[in-house]
Design a protein around this motif. Structure first.
Motif, PDB file in Angstrom:
ATOM      1  N   THR A   1       0.817  -1.217   0.000  1.00 48.17           N
ATOM      2  CA  THR A   1       0.000   0.000   0.000  1.00 48.17           C
ATOM      3  C   THR A   1       0.853   1.270   0.000  1.00 48.17           C
ATOM      4  OG1 THR A   1      -0.177  -0.121   2.414  1.00 48.17           O
ATOM      5  CG2 THR A   1      -1.951  -1.120   1.114  1.00 48.17           C
ATOM      6  N   SER A   2       2.149   1.110  -0.274  1.00 48.99           N
ATOM      7  CA  SER A   2       3.026   2.277  -0.396  1.00 48.99           C
ATOM      8  C   SER A   2       4.267   1.867  -1.165  1.00 48.99           C
ATOM      9  CB  SER A   2       3.416   2.824   0.984  1.00 48.99           C
ATOM     10  OG  SER A   2       4.196   1.874   1.699  1.00 48.99           O
ATOM     11  N   TYR A   3       4.966   2.854  -1.684  1.00 49.59           N
ATOM     12  CA  TYR A   3       6.265   2.636  -2.295  1.00 49.59           C
ATOM     13  C   TYR A   3       7.339   2.965  -1.258  1.00 49.59           C
ATOM     14  CZ  TYR A   3       3.631   2.679  -6.692  1.00 49.59           C
ATOM     15  OH  TYR A   3       2.736   2.405  -7.696  1.00 49.59           O
ATOM     16  N   VAL A   4       8.419   2.181  -1.261  1.00 42.18           N
ATOM     17  CA  VAL A   4       9.489   2.392  -0.293  1.00 42.18           C
ATOM     18  C   VAL A   4      10.144   3.747  -0.519  1.00 42.18           C
ATOM     19  CG1 VAL A   4      11.706   1.521   0.546  1.00 42.18           C
ATOM     20  CG2 VAL A   4       9.918  -0.082  -0.135  1.00 42.18           C
ATOM     21  N   ASP A   5      10.463   4.439   0.564  1.00 39.75           N
ATOM     22  CA  ASP A   5      11.149   5.722   0.461  1.00 39.75           C
ATOM     23  C   ASP A   5      12.395   5.583  -0.406  1.00 39.75           C
ATOM     24  OD1 ASP A   5      11.904   8.521   1.521  1.00 39.75           O
ATOM     25  OD2 ASP A   5      13.646   7.283   2.042  1.00 39.75           O
ATOM     26  N   PRO A   6      12.599   6.447  -1.404  1.00 40.30           N
ATOM     27  CA  PRO A   6      13.727   6.296  -2.317  1.00 40.30           C
ATOM     28  C   PRO A   6      15.092   6.216  -1.642  1.00 40.30           C
ATOM     29  CG  PRO A   6      12.156   7.830  -3.250  1.00 40.30           C
ATOM     30  CD  PRO A   6      11.676   7.520  -1.859  1.00 40.30           C
ATOM     31  N   LYS A   7      15.344   7.063  -0.665  1.00 36.06           N
ATOM     32  CA  LYS A   7      16.657   7.033  -0.019  1.00 36.06           C
ATOM     33  C   LYS A   7      16.870   5.735   0.750  1.00 36.06           C
ATOM     34  CE  LYS A   7      17.555  11.993   0.257  1.00 36.06           C
ATOM     35  NZ  LYS A   7      17.903  13.146   1.136  1.00 36.06           N
ATOM     36  N   THR A   8      15.814   5.225   1.386  1.00 35.32           N
ATOM     37  CA  THR A   8      15.896   3.942   2.077  1.00 35.32           C
ATOM     38  C   THR A   8      16.141   2.817   1.075  1.00 35.32           C
ATOM     39  OG1 THR A   8      14.385   4.725   3.795  1.00 35.32           O
ATOM     40  CG2 THR A   8      14.663   2.340   3.594  1.00 35.32           C
ATOM     41  N   PHE A   9      15.442   2.867  -0.043  1.00 37.49           N
ATOM     42  CA  PHE A   9      15.559   1.867  -1.100  1.00 37.49           C
ATOM     43  C   PHE A   9      16.992   1.776  -1.619  1.00 37.49           C
ATOM     44  CE2 PHE A   9      15.194   0.705  -5.652  1.00 37.49           C
ATOM     45  CZ  PHE A   9      14.461  -0.465  -5.559  1.00 37.49           C
ATOM     46  N   LEU A  10      17.667   2.896  -1.707  1.00 35.55           N
ATOM     47  CA  LEU A  10      18.997   2.965  -2.311  1.00 35.55           C
ATOM     48  C   LEU A  10      20.152   2.864  -1.314  1.00 35.55           C
ATOM     49  CD1 LEU A  10      18.274   5.932  -4.738  1.00 35.55           C
ATOM     50  CD2 LEU A  10      18.550   3.536  -5.405  1.00 35.55           C
ATOM     51  N   ALA A  11      19.854   2.922  -0.020  1.00 36.23           N
ATOM     52  CA  ALA A  11      20.888   3.143   0.992  1.00 36.23           C
ATOM     53  C   ALA A  11      22.002   2.103   0.972  1.00 36.23           C
ATOM     54  CB  ALA A  11      20.250   3.198   2.377  1.00 36.23           C
ATOM     55  N   LYS A  12      21.685   0.818   0.909  1.00 37.36           N
ATOM     56  CA  LYS A  12      22.725  -0.203   1.007  1.00 37.36           C
ATOM     57  C   LYS A  12      23.615  -0.243  -0.227  1.00 37.36           C
ATOM     58  CE  LYS A  12      20.674  -3.265   4.449  1.00 37.36           C
ATOM     59  NZ  LYS A  12      20.290  -4.656   4.791  1.00 37.36           N
ATOM     60  N   VAL A  13      23.031  -0.003  -1.388  1.00 37.51           N
ATOM     61  CA  VAL A  13      23.862   0.049  -2.597  1.00 37.51           C
ATOM     62  C   VAL A  13      24.746   1.282  -2.566  1.00 37.51           C
ATOM     63  CG1 VAL A  13      23.869   0.125  -5.106  1.00 37.51           C
ATOM     64  CG2 VAL A  13      22.148  -1.230  -3.921  1.00 37.51           C
TER      65      VAL A  13
END
Length: 284
Positions: free
Chosen positions: A170-182
């Motif tokens: 019901t939501s899209y993951v926050d972009p910065k969180t999505f990219l953080a590990k990479v």
């Protein structure tokens, strides 16, 4: 930053008028794991729109096939300014880490040995998988499968389409969180890139605007990375192993489609799509 969209062979006629500009696109191997012919419609489309192909093979350490690929690369068409190339993308479910690393190093040794004029037009590197690494129960670190060699370090990046209770997210993951590990991963001097990135048009996103905002947020964050080449949107269908209420088993990643019902049906959208704004595309 380079931005592209991958379309499957049988949808080229539909998308070509809409994506008359496409900077790069994924092209997958034949059933024998070898590179398709230079006359394949996907290569022709890239030539027509002035793009660069990002091709995959699945040679997996087969020395005869590696030699055959070298012969093909010696015939690299003049129109290809850069051929982006990888072997066995998303290897985590197919080989052990040690097997994959050994296979890839053999492959990259061949690339390094190409004649200088050809080598200058071939960029080769590994392509790993965000979900296999970062999901709960996953590998935890990209170092496990990273062979540590290559001209670039690639990751296929997909947002999870499932939420709680077997229902669609019901939501899209926050972009910065999505990219953080990479972002935090040490690629040892290699530039980073995303040969595939995608999120399905989820049912809660009635007009596609929330996914458009997500893509925009991803792009703005990536612009701040000093070592990032670009990304290629997965503009095609996908399929997971289990049914999700609200999505069915099909996953529609195309920019003009969103899911509408529990049977996995979808609706064609006609908003101003984010690629128009980001990269000068027309007509989506």
């Amino acid at each position: 930053m380079k931005i592209g969209a991958t379309i499957v062979k049988d949808e080229i006629g539909y998308w070509k008028p809409k994506l008359a500009k496409n900077e790069w696109m994924r092209i997958f191997p034949n059933s024998d794991g070898m590179l398709p012919s230079w006359s394949d419609p996907r290569f022709v489309y890239m030539k027509d729109v002035g793009g660069q192909p990002f091709a995959s093979t699945k040679l997996d350490g087969d020395t005869d096939k590696i030699k055959a690929l070298r012969t093909r690369l010696l015939e690299l068409p003049d129109w290809i300014s850069t051929l982006w190339l990888t072997d066995r993308h998303e290897p985590e479910g197919d080989f052990t880490a040690s097997q994959y690393k050994a296979h890839f190093k053999l492959y990259y040794d061949m690339i390094k040995g190409l004649p200088a004029a050809i080598r200058a037009r071939v960029q080769c590197g590994p392509v790993l998988t965000r979900q296999a690494t970062e999901n709960s129960g996953g590998l935890g670190t990209y170092a496990t499968y990273d062979p540590g060699v290559g001209d670039f370090f690639g990751v296929d990046m997909y947002g999870n389409s499932w939420g709680s209770g077997g229902k669609a997210a019901t939501s899209y993951v926050d972009p910065k969180t999505f990219l953080a590990k990479v972002k935090a991963y040490d690629s040892k001097g290699r530039q980073k890139l995303f040969p595939e990135i995608g999120y399905v048009g989820l049912p809660f996103d009635a007009d596609g605007s929330k996914r458009a905002a997500w893509i925009g947020g991803i792009t703005e964050e990536l612009k701040t990375w000093s070592n990032f080449v670009g990304y290629i949107w997965w503009n095609a269908n996908g399929k997971e192993g289990s049914s999700i209420s609200g999505l069915g088993t099909k996953r529609y990643f195309q920019l003009d489609r969103r899911h509408t019902g529990t049977d996995g049906s979808y609706k064609i959208l006609n908003p101003a799509h984010p690629l128009n704004k980001l990269n000068g595309y027309k007509g989506i």
